[in-house]
Scaffold this active site. Structure first.
Site, PDB file in Angstrom:
ATOM      1  CG  HIS A 175      -3.899  -5.378  -8.054  1.00 12.91           C
ATOM      2  ND1 HIS A 175      -3.473  -4.105  -7.727  1.00 12.91           N
ATOM      3  CD2 HIS A 175      -4.794  -5.720  -7.102  1.00 12.91           C
ATOM      4  CE1 HIS A 175      -4.078  -3.695  -6.624  1.00 12.91           C
ATOM      5  NE2 HIS A 175      -4.891  -4.648  -6.225  1.00 12.91           N
TER       6      HIS A 175
ATOM      7  CG  HIS B  25      -2.127  -0.912   0.994  1.00 15.52           C
ATOM      8  ND1 HIS B  25      -2.916  -1.339   2.036  1.00 15.52           N
ATOM      9  CD2 HIS B  25      -2.637  -1.485  -0.121  1.00 15.52           C
ATOM     10  CE1 HIS B  25      -3.880  -2.132   1.574  1.00 15.52           C
ATOM     11  NE2 HIS B  25      -3.719  -2.237   0.263  1.00 15.52           N
TER      12      HIS B  25
END
Length: 425
Positions: A400, A250
């Site tokens: 992703h 993240h």
């Protein structure tokens, strides 16, 4: 080495092959009602699992881009996912979107900010791709999000409501806010409504404040008053969406989104030859520089803590607040974001460190993460890079991975990837 080197012909060809493989792998996701099945190891739908809104939204997004890229069948697949979002996954009584439906068509409880952010992303991409109903989906998603999730006073988003939108959970989290930044930037690019870009910047300013106070390791979990809850899920450190400690992936992903927002907000091109939104290879002074430097701090902290940190290649899933790995598993999404961010930071800073990082990530991807037999990417590996299925069994979606085949060659760093595809190079 050319195969892994950014801007080489070999690397472009490598990513093009991965892109086509991923889009082909996901073809069987739609259920009869349009909700996305969770995909198994070889792309076979796992029909006994729930059909979830966040996965369906991601598939609508990627196949909208597939349609713009000319991948055969993508338009119909995007339309199928959009049908699911406008139909079986939409709560026609209370508004918004269910978390999902079980295999027996029972509603999964609660209304999550995370899922609604992805509906905005899906609507933005579908509208740009000309998928029928895409504009309406985006308008509905923004309306619901603005009503229930966006806190205008604070400049942050709340996390979870009950299904009826009558009770708000006390948990606050940055994962949903991170994907809100992604969604708001996409919505701003698709609609021209700059208030969503401004909102993204307000979220980013909060996150950078918390990150600076924590040695660039971002606290993920918060109490209702936005006090960081640094001990959240300590007893379940590998939680799928709320892991304990810092999540290096993240930090990496935030770095890319911050760079995108900063370029779009402060680095607009002066002429048509300035492709990335920066007027020269020297970063301008002022706020833009501050945000790019902050993005570099986030990225470099995460890579320093988690890349090759335990005697084997790969990025560890989580670390403690001291930077030492806790969950050593390697998640495919973390690598995808590392590929994206290293390329983006190189294009903005021209620092060869990021070029070298990109090549290392590409080699690792090819060696360990791409499934050269069944297609797509392995979603979870253990600390020795052997397949693991404790958190991410199968290959749920291609979001992703597909973006990691596109973002490194997005010539317009400040533009969301679907809008960049629409604009062309």
């Amino acid at each position: 080495m050319g195969k892994y080197e950014l801007d080489s012909a070999e690397n472009r060809e490598f990513l093009l092959g991965l892109r086509d493989n991923l889009l082909s792998f996901g073809h069987r996701f739609p259920s009869p009602g349009g909700g996305s099945y969770y995909l198994g190891d070889d792309g076979t739908p796992w029909t006994d699992r729930p059909r979830e809104t966040w996965i369906t939204s991601r598939m609508c997004h990627v196949y909208s881009m597939g349609a713009m890229l000319g991948h055969e069948g993508s338009g119909a697949l995007a339309a199928a996912a959009l049908k699911g979002l406008m139909g079986e996954l939409h709560d026609h009584e209370n508004g918004g979107w269910y978390a999902g439906l079980t295999a027996e068509n029972q509603v999964l409880p609660n209304k999550a900010c995370y899922a609604h952010a992805f509906v905005i992303l899906a609507g933005s991409s579908a509208m740009l791709a000309g998928i029928s109903g895409g504009k309406k989906l985006l308008e509905d998603a923004l309306r619901i999000y603005d009503k229930y999730f966006w806190d205008e006073k604070l400049g942050l988003s709340v996390d979870t409501w009950n299904t009826q939108f009558t009770e708000l959970d006390s948990y606050r989290g940055l994962n949903a806010n991170m994907h809100t930044v992604e969604a708001f930037l996409a919505a701003a690019d698709a609609t021209g409504d700059e208030k969503y870009r401004v909102r993204a910047g307000r979220i980013i300013d909060h996150v950078l404040g918390w990150a600076r106070d924590n040695d660039w390791r971002i606290p993920e979990h918060y109490l209702s008053d936005w006090t960081p809850d640094l001990e959240c899920n300590k007893e379940k450190p590998d939680d799928q969406f709320k892991p304990y400690g810092a999540t290096p992936g993240h930090g990496i992903e935030w770095a890319r989104l911050i760079t995108q927002w900063a370029v779009s907000s402060f680095g607009q091109p002066d002429d048509e030859t300035d492709a990335i939104g920066v007027t020269s290879k020297a970063i301008p002074e002022g706020k833009f520089t501050d945000y790019i430097e902050a993005a570099e701090c986030l990225y470099n902290r995460a890579i320093s803590d988690a890349w090759n940190a335990d005697g084997a290649p790969g990025i560890c899933y989580t670390t403690g607040w001291d930077g030492k790995p806790i969950v050593h598993d390697r998640m495919h999404w973390t690598l995808a974001e590392a590929i994206n961010t290293s390329a983006v930071l190189y294009r903005v800073t021209w620092n060869d460190k990021y070029l070298n990082d990109y090549a290392a990530f590409m080699e690792y991807l090819d060696t360990y993460v791409v499934d050269h037999v069944n297609g797509s990417w392995f979603h979870q590996l253990d600390r020795n890079n052997k397949l693991l299925t404790t958190v991410w069994p199968g290959k749920s979606d291609i979001y992703h991975a597909l973006q990691a085949t596109l973002i490194p060659y997005n010539a317009k760093v400040g533009v969301s990837i679907a809008k960049a595809i629409e604009l062309g190079d």
